[in-house]
Write an enzyme that holds these catalytic residues in place. Structure first.
Site, PDB file in Angstrom:
ATOM      1  CD  GLU A   1      19.330   8.172 -29.619  1.00  0.00           C
ATOM      2  OE1 GLU A   1      19.817   7.717 -31.249  1.00  0.00           O
ATOM      3  OE2 GLU A   1      18.923   7.415 -28.704  1.00  0.00           O
TER       4      GLU A   1
ATOM      5  N   GLY B   1      12.730   9.660 -25.023  1.00  0.00           N
ATOM      6  CA  GLY B   1      13.346   9.374 -26.843  1.00  0.00           C
ATOM      7  C   GLY B   1      13.816   8.164 -27.224  1.00  0.00           C
ATOM      8  N   GLY B   2      15.025   8.043 -27.044  1.00  0.00           N
ATOM      9  CA  GLY B   2      15.815   7.542 -27.027  1.00  0.00           C
ATOM     10  C   GLY B   2      15.421   6.722 -28.916  1.00  0.00           C
TER      11      GLY B   2
ATOM     12  CG  ASP C   1       0.062   0.045   2.405  1.00  0.00           C
ATOM     13  OD1 ASP C   1       0.852  -0.265   2.574  1.00  0.00           O
ATOM     14  OD2 ASP C   1      -1.043  -0.140   3.638  1.00  0.00           O
TER      15      ASP C   1
ATOM     16  CB  THR D   1      31.616   9.905 -29.075  1.00  0.00           C
ATOM     17  OG1 THR D   1      31.670   9.599 -27.630  1.00  0.00           O
ATOM     18  CG2 THR D   1      31.878  11.198 -29.473  1.00  0.00           C
TER      19      THR D   1
ATOM     20  CB  THR E   1      12.653   2.347 -30.132  1.00  0.00           C
ATOM     21  OG1 THR E   1      13.358   1.351 -30.431  1.00  0.00           O
ATOM     22  CG2 THR E   1      10.716   2.004 -30.586  1.00  0.00           C
TER      23      THR E   1
END
Length: 542
Positions: free
Chosen positions: A316, A273-274, A246, A383, A276
């Site tokens: 990205e 984001g990322g 709980d 990088t 995908t």
């Protein structure tokens, strides 16, 4: 999970020296209770020490208090799993309230990071007697007089039951930023507690929690179960306290709250984001203010507002192609982060992970990153992942080259090219962090040891073909050669490239020489159980 939720996918200089097969130890006494100090890492300007308290008696030990002196030139800068106070070079470490008694034959370990090279402590006692029992030994060194009052509670005062604020890792103001992947709590069995038990929490300055979703022009939860619903047992919890059915907040968010309490210097940023979910930024860019409002409301939700210190934008491929193609224009990224800064205010952290494509006409050229920099605390060009078995026939090439080299498959696909291009466009060097991958990329069907060979496909990987954690590769395919500031090896017909403590040391020297703000990495679960790579980053930044 494809080359996405793993952050564009997991992704000679001074280097952290990891503990040898037989660690350097200093044991005091041989009686019923002992304390053993072991050098875990030593990078010259600093070191990590693990201390083990062992109960060799037949009775339970309810509490322990270790007093010791550190030789001149050595001080404790941060610590974990014990409450530590000091006066001059005299230190007192006591059992934390959550640790419980030491049963017969049981042991307990805590640790600290220190300045300077490792030196064995002096005059160690447990509960007022020598660590092995008997009378208090004569001092072997005299503490120098102090001319200023101690900054921590004197040893004659009972220590607090919660840890005093710890000093941030000694990186000279440089940032050490690491990603925690929310899905790691499943197959990888990597939890927030591992950041603590590995000693990594004391070496980090910031944790990026990946990822929140971007959908419908809004910020959204990525995985509600992992984020705030998963119940943790006492054994798996950061502080040894089990979740209840709980309580208002569970999951990794609650574990991060506990971690921050234990390490007050740590900041946590929620990354959205990322690879995908970068496609969702296209709609967000159509109404940046509405997107920023939704993100603020989510990050600052009263259930977990204290957990997060800001937001990270992991878009990205703005105005470029990645998993999808975006045509929002060169100003879209700047507009989105500007709206987030306006909504979150000046005190919050607003950061961004960005492309590291330094080629002519590449992804860096597609977006006004310099214009966005004024709204961001820092930018993280990714990088790594320059080359890999997403080109199954090769040519084999290191996925994270620091510099260009003869035969590199694509000009501009290296760390230095990205850093120089961003600086030339006007992004301040101090706002750039160098990216490190805690994993390797590999091919199979390779006959040539040197880079540039042909292949037949991706090398086998534990979770995904063509990718493997550093902690695995260091044993299954140890690096044998280096090129362009990173390492590689051929093992049988498999060819792998990855960073090692040594190549990370070189990259950190580069980061300092370029005036960069520090380094970041993808991601925590790829490191060894004692934080070998994080130690190399921190030690290399000095």
């Amino acid at each position: 999970m494809n080359r996405s939720l793993r952050r564009a996918l997991w992704a000679g200089a001074v280097v952290a020296l990891t503990v040898a097969a037989v660690p350097v130890t200093s044991a005091f006494g041989a009686g019923s209770v002992t304390a053993t100090f072991a050098k875990a890492q030593d990078w010259g300007t600093g070191h990590e020490t693990r201390v083990t308290v062992a109960n060799g008696s037949s009775a339970s030990v309810d509490t322990w208090r270790i007093e010791f002196d550190l030789p001149s030139g050595t001080t404790i800068s941060s610590f974990w799993d014990a409450d530590v106070t000091s006066s001059g070079n005299h230190y007192v470490a006591v059992k934390k309230s959550w640790a419980g008694p030491l049963g017969p034959g049981a042991s307990f370990s805590w640790g600290y990071n220190g300045t300077g090279a490792y030196k064995a402590p002096l005059n160690c006692t447990v509960n007022g007697a020598p660590c092995g029992g008997g009378s208090t030994p004569p001092p072997t060194t005299t503490a120098p007089p102090t001319t200023t009052p101690p900054t921590t509670t004197p040893p004659t005062t009972p220590p607090p039951t919660t840890p005093p604020p710890t000093t941030p890792p000694p990186t000279g103001g440089k940032k050490v930023v690491g990603y925690f992947a929310e899905w790691g709590v499943y197959g990888r069995n990597y939890h927030v507690k591992n950041i603590h038990t590995s000693g990594s929490a004391a070496k980090l300055t910031h944790i990026l929690y990946a990822f929140g979703n971007t959908t419908g022009g809004r910020c959204a939860i990525g995985d509600s179960y992992a984020d705030y619903d998963k119940a943790y047992t006492a054994a798996d919890s950061v502080d040894g306290v089990a979740d209840t059915w709980d309580q208002p907040l569970r999951g990794s968010f609650n574990q991060l709250r506990k971690l921050k309490k234990m390490y007050p210097h740590l900041k946590v940023i929620w990354s959205f984001g990322g690879w995908t979910w970068s496609g969702g930024f296209t709609q967000a860019a159509q109404n940046p203010a509405a997107f920023a409002d939704s993100c603020y409301n989510l990050v600052e939700d009263p259930r977990w507002a204290d957990v997060f210190d800001g937001i990270d934008v992991d878009w990205e491929y703005p105005n470029a192609c990645g998993l999808q193609c975006d045509s929002s224009g060169p100003n879209a990224f700047k507009n989105v982060v500007g709206a987030l800064r306006s909504k979150f205010g000046s005190s919050a952290l607003v950061t961004a992970a960005i492309t590291a494509d330094g080629s002519n006409g590449g992804k860096i050229d597609a977006t006004d990153y310099a214009g966005a920099a004024s709204s961001l605390n820092w930018l993280m060009p990714m990088t790594y992942d320059y080359f890999g078995a997403f080109n199954p026939q090769g040519p084999t090439a290191p996925h994270s080259p620091l510099t260009s080299y003869t035969g590199i498959p694509q000009q501009g696909f290296n760390s230095d090219a990205a850093i120089q291009k961003l600086k030339a466009k006007g992004v301040p060097a101090s706002k750039l962090l160098l990216g490190i991958g805690f994993y390797g990329r590999g091919w199979t069907g390779v006959t040539q040891t040197a880079p540039g060979g042909t292949a037949t496909g991706a090398a086998p990987g534990t979770y995904e073909p063509g990718i493997e954690d550093y902690k695995v590769l260091k044993n299954t395919c140890p690096a044998t050669s280096t090129i362009a500031g990173t390492a590689y090896a051929k093992c049988g017909s498999n060819w792998w490239s990855y960073d090692t403590p040594s190549t990370i040391g070189g990259k950190m020297t580069y980061a300092k020489n370029q005036g960069l703000g520090g380094a970041f990495f993808w991601e925590l679960s790829g490191d060894t159980g004692n934080g070998e790579l994080i130690g190399a980053i921190k030690g290399g930044l000095g």
